[in-house]
Motif scaffolding. Sequence first.
Motif, PDB file in Angstrom:
ATOM      1  N   THR A   1       4.175  13.180   0.807  1.00 51.74           N
ATOM      2  CA  THR A   1       3.486  11.903   0.611  1.00 51.74           C
ATOM      3  C   THR A   1       3.867  11.316  -0.749  1.00 51.74           C
ATOM      4  O   THR A   1       4.191  10.131  -0.852  1.00 51.74           O
ATOM      5  N   GLY A   2       3.889  12.151  -1.772  1.00 46.24           N
ATOM      6  CA  GLY A   2       4.291  11.676  -3.102  1.00 46.24           C
ATOM      7  C   GLY A   2       5.742  11.238  -3.136  1.00 46.24           C
ATOM      8  O   GLY A   2       6.075  10.179  -3.672  1.00 46.24           O
ATOM      9  N   HIS A   3       6.619  12.046  -2.527  1.00 42.93           N
ATOM     10  CA  HIS A   3       8.046  11.704  -2.526  1.00 42.93           C
ATOM     11  C   HIS A   3       8.319  10.422  -1.750  1.00 42.93           C
ATOM     12  O   HIS A   3       9.066   9.551  -2.213  1.00 42.93           O
ATOM     13  N   LEU A   4       7.744  10.312  -0.560  1.00 43.84           N
ATOM     14  CA  LEU A   4       7.969   9.106   0.248  1.00 43.84           C
ATOM     15  C   LEU A   4       7.369   7.878  -0.422  1.00 43.84           C
ATOM     16  O   LEU A   4       7.921   6.776  -0.324  1.00 43.84           O
TER      17      LEU A   4
ATOM     18  N   ALA B   1       0.843  -1.190   0.000  1.00 41.63           N
ATOM     19  CA  ALA B   1       0.000   0.000   0.000  1.00 41.63           C
ATOM     20  C   ALA B   1       0.876   1.237   0.000  1.00 41.63           C
ATOM     21  O   ALA B   1       1.910   1.288   0.656  1.00 41.63           O
ATOM     22  N   ALA B   2       0.450   2.247  -0.751  1.00 34.38           N
ATOM     23  CA  ALA B   2       1.197   3.505  -0.775  1.00 34.38           C
ATOM     24  C   ALA B   2       1.055   4.191   0.576  1.00 34.38           C
ATOM     25  O   ALA B   2       0.100   3.972   1.315  1.00 34.38           O
ATOM     26  N   ILE B   3       2.013   5.018   0.903  1.00 36.94           N
ATOM     27  CA  ILE B   3       1.964   5.754   2.165  1.00 36.94           C
ATOM     28  C   ILE B   3       0.861   6.814   2.064  1.00 36.94           C
ATOM     29  O   ILE B   3       0.652   7.415   1.015  1.00 36.94           O
ATOM     30  N   SER B   4       0.162   6.989   3.138  1.00 37.67           N
ATOM     31  CA  SER B   4      -0.948   7.939   3.129  1.00 37.67           C
ATOM     32  C   SER B   4      -0.522   9.279   3.723  1.00 37.67           C
ATOM     33  O   SER B   4       0.480   9.371   4.435  1.00 37.67           O
ATOM     34  N   ALA B   5      -1.297  10.292   3.433  1.00 36.67           N
ATOM     35  CA  ALA B   5      -1.032  11.620   3.988  1.00 36.67           C
ATOM     36  C   ALA B   5      -1.127  11.587   5.507  1.00 36.67           C
ATOM     37  O   ALA B   5      -0.365  12.273   6.201  1.00 36.67           O
ATOM     38  N   ASP B   6      -2.043  10.774   6.034  1.00 39.73           N
ATOM     39  CA  ASP B   6      -2.166  10.656   7.494  1.00 39.73           C
ATOM     40  C   ASP B   6      -0.896  10.063   8.105  1.00 39.73           C
ATOM     41  O   ASP B   6      -0.464  10.486   9.179  1.00 39.73           O
ATOM     42  N   GLN B   7      -0.305   9.089   7.425  1.00 40.96           N
ATOM     43  CA  GLN B   7       0.936   8.506   7.928  1.00 40.96           C
ATOM     44  C   GLN B   7       2.075   9.522   7.893  1.00 40.96           C
ATOM     45  O   GLN B   7       2.875   9.598   8.821  1.00 40.96           O
ATOM     46  N   VAL B   8       2.162  10.307   6.839  1.00 47.53           N
ATOM     47  CA  VAL B   8       3.193  11.344   6.746  1.00 47.53           C
ATOM     48  C   VAL B   8       2.992  12.373   7.860  1.00 47.53           C
ATOM     49  O   VAL B   8       3.941  12.764   8.535  1.00 47.53           O
TER      50      VAL B   8
END
Length: 103
Positions: free
Chosen positions: A33-36, A6-13
Amino acid sequence: MADTTAAISADQVAHVARLARIELTPDEIEHYTGHLGRVLEHARELEDLDLADVPPLAHPYPLRNVFRDDVAGSPVDRDEVLQQAPAASDGQFEVPPVLGEKT
């Protein structure tokens, strides 16, 4: 291991930023979020490589000692060195006080 599909979410960032005590604007959260996500995708690609025949490395290039041999030489004359110093007293270099200390 955590699910890396799963891609990293904005909430996780945002959560990681709070843990690191870094204040991020909503635009920065979106940006990171996009970079990570791309970093994690690259890590996934590296995990898929077949490295069975690749020996472990401590360094990618061969290293060699570039220092000269430690050869004892004649000592430098102390009085001669002190004569070349900007300031000397009682056989020692004089230096400005450190942190405003006075001797």
